[in-house]
Design a protein around this motif. Structure first.
Motif, PDB file in Angstrom:
ATOM      1  N   ILE A   1      -0.647  -9.042 -10.171  1.00  0.00           N
ATOM      2  CA  ILE A   1      -0.625  -7.601  -9.921  1.00  0.00           C
ATOM      3  C   ILE A   1       0.810  -7.087  -9.957  1.00  0.00           C
ATOM      4  CG2 ILE A   1      -1.130  -5.788  -8.223  1.00  0.00           C
ATOM      5  CD1 ILE A   1      -3.597  -6.994  -9.623  1.00  0.00           C
ATOM      6  N   PHE A   2       1.704  -7.799  -9.286  1.00  0.00           N
ATOM      7  CA  PHE A   2       3.103  -7.381  -9.259  1.00  0.00           C
ATOM      8  C   PHE A   2       3.749  -7.502 -10.635  1.00  0.00           C
ATOM      9  CE2 PHE A   2       2.221  -8.580  -4.857  1.00  0.00           C
ATOM     10  CZ  PHE A   2       2.746  -7.496  -4.168  1.00  0.00           C
ATOM     11  N   SER A   3       3.492  -8.606 -11.325  1.00  0.00           N
ATOM     12  CA  SER A   3       4.143  -8.821 -12.618  1.00  0.00           C
ATOM     13  C   SER A   3       3.704  -7.774 -13.639  1.00  0.00           C
ATOM     14  CB  SER A   3       3.855 -10.235 -13.135  1.00  0.00           C
ATOM     15  OG  SER A   3       2.484 -10.433 -13.363  1.00  0.00           O
ATOM     16  N   THR A   4       2.418  -7.444 -13.658  1.00  0.00           N
ATOM     17  CA  THR A   4       1.931  -6.444 -14.609  1.00  0.00           C
ATOM     18  C   THR A   4       2.476  -5.064 -14.278  1.00  0.00           C
ATOM     19  OG1 THR A   4      -0.112  -7.727 -14.770  1.00  0.00           O
ATOM     20  CG2 THR A   4      -0.120  -5.543 -15.760  1.00  0.00           C
ATOM     21  N   TYR A   5       2.518  -4.743 -12.995  1.00  0.00           N
ATOM     22  CA  TYR A   5       3.057  -3.446 -12.566  1.00  0.00           C
ATOM     23  C   TYR A   5       4.514  -3.293 -12.989  1.00  0.00           C
ATOM     24  CZ  TYR A   5       5.089   0.004  -9.391  1.00  0.00           C
ATOM     25  OH  TYR A   5       5.805   1.057  -8.873  1.00  0.00           O
ATOM     26  N   HIS A   6       5.324  -4.313 -12.748  1.00  0.00           N
ATOM     27  CA  HIS A   6       6.749  -4.222 -13.074  1.00  0.00           C
ATOM     28  C   HIS A   6       6.973  -4.220 -14.584  1.00  0.00           C
ATOM     29  CE1 HIS A   6       8.128  -4.280  -9.002  1.00  0.00           C
ATOM     30  NE2 HIS A   6       7.563  -5.453  -8.746  1.00  0.00           N
ATOM     31  N   ALA A   7       6.161  -4.979 -15.315  1.00  0.00           N
ATOM     32  CA  ALA A   7       6.279  -4.963 -16.774  1.00  0.00           C
ATOM     33  C   ALA A   7       6.003  -3.564 -17.318  1.00  0.00           C
ATOM     34  CB  ALA A   7       5.314  -5.971 -17.390  1.00  0.00           C
TER      35      ALA A   7
ATOM     36  N   VAL B   1       7.829   4.155 -26.127  1.00  0.00           N
ATOM     37  CA  VAL B   1       6.747   3.312 -25.622  1.00  0.00           C
ATOM     38  C   VAL B   1       5.937   4.109 -24.597  1.00  0.00           C
ATOM     39  CG1 VAL B   1       6.089   1.168 -24.464  1.00  0.00           C
ATOM     40  CG2 VAL B   1       8.121   1.214 -25.922  1.00  0.00           C
ATOM     41  N   ASN B   2       4.685   4.366 -24.906  1.00  0.00           N
ATOM     42  CA  ASN B   2       3.785   5.078 -23.995  1.00  0.00           C
ATOM     43  C   ASN B   2       2.737   4.100 -23.480  1.00  0.00           C
ATOM     44  OD1 ASN B   2       4.998   7.681 -24.552  1.00  0.00           O
ATOM     45  ND2 ASN B   2       3.958   7.597 -26.537  1.00  0.00           N
ATOM     46  N   ILE B   3       2.733   3.892 -22.176  1.00  0.00           N
ATOM     47  CA  ILE B   3       1.845   2.900 -21.563  1.00  0.00           C
ATOM     48  C   ILE B   3       0.695   3.595 -20.838  1.00  0.00           C
ATOM     49  CG2 ILE B   3       1.666   1.010 -19.900  1.00  0.00           C
ATOM     50  CD1 ILE B   3       3.426   0.243 -22.169  1.00  0.00           C
ATOM     51  N   ARG B   4      -0.533   3.160 -21.142  1.00  0.00           N
ATOM     52  CA  ARG B   4      -1.711   3.611 -20.402  1.00  0.00           C
ATOM     53  C   ARG B   4      -2.515   2.385 -19.991  1.00  0.00           C
ATOM     54  NH1 ARG B   4      -3.241   9.213 -20.542  1.00  0.00           N
ATOM     55  NH2 ARG B   4      -1.608  10.414 -21.602  1.00  0.00           N
ATOM     56  N   VAL B   5      -2.718   2.262 -18.690  1.00  0.00           N
ATOM     57  CA  VAL B   5      -3.403   1.105 -18.133  1.00  0.00           C
ATOM     58  C   VAL B   5      -4.853   1.462 -17.817  1.00  0.00           C
ATOM     59  CG1 VAL B   5      -3.468  -0.593 -16.256  1.00  0.00           C
ATOM     60  CG2 VAL B   5      -1.261   0.262 -17.112  1.00  0.00           C
TER      61      VAL B   5
END
Length: 387
Positions: free
Chosen positions: A20-26, A36-40
């Motif tokens: 959870i932390f690694s994906t959030y920080h990435a 770069v546009n990120i949508r989770v």
């Protein structure tokens, strides 16, 4: 470049630990980069409950957006995601799918194939031999029928060479790119300094001192090998009679058995479980210890190892993890996770100069700063779009 990241659970579902932390920080660092546009796309699962978040709408978070689909069956299936995830995928240039044995994965692979999208697939350690052997037979059928038919033109992401080897053992023709997890390195450079007595008072609320302090951290589950560590501590006590072992983490069903083990081998005054910790407490917990040990049966990366190094504390990791580099960096041991190998490694590391180990550990961790990892992901996504 529009990146659709699809993951079964996401921030703030901290109960799932490191991923959870690694994906959030990435995502946070990627969103800071140009173009770069990120949508989770994720669910509101929090293992045994649901997150208190709005569902089925885009929510801004640190320069990127998150959509939480409601879990129809908690930690199992989201009907809303099943019928609507195609809309998120269709608008993307690259689809980054994380996890293997979760229902969003085959659903997303199917839609990505229909819309001819580039796919990066991260198994997050789920293809390790120990994980597969300790699962059920259903996993082999899942890989064969829910994953394999949709892998054409998929690029795999591994966090280390060990995980790459695990992927290739199951899918020999897979194209695999290695990008490690990262860390907020600067955050781990600020810590309160405690004497051993003050440390024990802070985390155990006991008025005693100790020869040495050994720590471990992770979800309290069989995979982490805490039973091996506890049994290994018998030999440590022979050399350092007042040494203390503190284990931090959320219980996932193994705590009762481990407490019984501690009582059985008469280590109730030496081994302690302190529950889950985070934030500055976590940094202080790691930085003031003499050694971090986690004899895990399998880790594709293991964020807590690099967190300990960044805080300046050397580690003992098992050969079922990718941390062989600590031997060359002279800030740890990489040994089989047998009781004897683990105890020998602990005793050897506790005999080394602590300040030298602190400097070596920090030096080894510095390259894992999230800023560097985000650039590697961006470069990979750009290559995929152009291919």
């Amino acid at each position: 470049m529009n990146v659709s990241l699809i993951i079964p659970s996401f921030y703030p579902a901290f109960i799932y630990g490191g991923p959870i932390f690694s994906t959030y920080h990435a995502c946070s660092e990627l969103a800071k980069l140009n173009d770069v546009n990120i949508r989770v796309s994720t669910t509101n699962t929090n293992m045994n409950s649901r997150l208190g978040v709005e569902t089925n709408k885009w929510i801004p978070l640190n320069d990127f957006y998150v959509k939480y689909y409601n879990e129809s069956i908690i930690d199992k299936f989201s009907l809303s995601l099943f019928f609507n995830i195609w809309k998120d995928i269709k608008k993307s240039d690259v689809v980054h799918i994380q996890s293997i044995f979760n229902t969003p994965t085959p659903i997303s692979l199917i839609y990505s194939k229909l819309f001819r999208k580039k796919v990066l697939l991260s198994p997050r350690g789920s293809l390790g031999e120990w994980c597969l052997d300790n699962g059920n037979k259903f996993k082999s059928y899942w890989l064969k029928y829910a994953i394999k038919p949709f892998l054409k033109n998929v690029v795999w992401h591994s966090t280390a060479q060990q995980e790459k080897n695990e992927i290739l053992q199951i899918f020999p023709t897979a194209k695999v790119e290695i990008i490690p997890n990262g860390i907020e390195y600067e955050k781990f450079q600020i810590n309160n300094v405690y004497s051993t007595k003050k440390y024990i008072g802070r985390f155990l609320n006991l008025d005693v001192d100790a020869d040495k302090i050994v720590v471990s951290m992770g979800r309290i589950q069989q995979k982490k090998g805490f039973d091996i560590l506890i049994n290994a501590f018998i030999d440590v006590i022979d050399i350092y009679p007042t040494a203390k072992l503190l284990i931090a983490g959320e219980d996932e069903g193994e705590l009762s058995a481990l407490l019984s083990l501690v009582e059985k081998i008469n280590l109730t005054e030496s081994v302690f479980f302190i529950g889950s910790i985070s934030g500055q407490d976590k940094i202080d917990f790691l930085a003031n210890a003499d050694l971090f040990v986690l004899p895990s049966h399998n880790e594709n990366f293991g964020n807590v190892y690099v967190e300990s190094l960044a805080a300046g504390t050397p580690i003992v990791a098992s050969t079922n993890t990718p941390w062989s580099e600590v031997e060359d960096g002279e800030c740890g041991k990489w040994v089989p996770n047998s009781i004897k190998d683990t105890s020998d490694a602990i005793i050897e590391m506790l005999g080394r100069d602590r300040e030298t180990m602190r400097l070596n550990a920090k030096k080894s961790a510095q390259k894992y700063d999230w800023k560097n990892i985000a650039i590697q992901f961006k470069n990979l996504f750009e290559r995929m779009v152009k291919s």
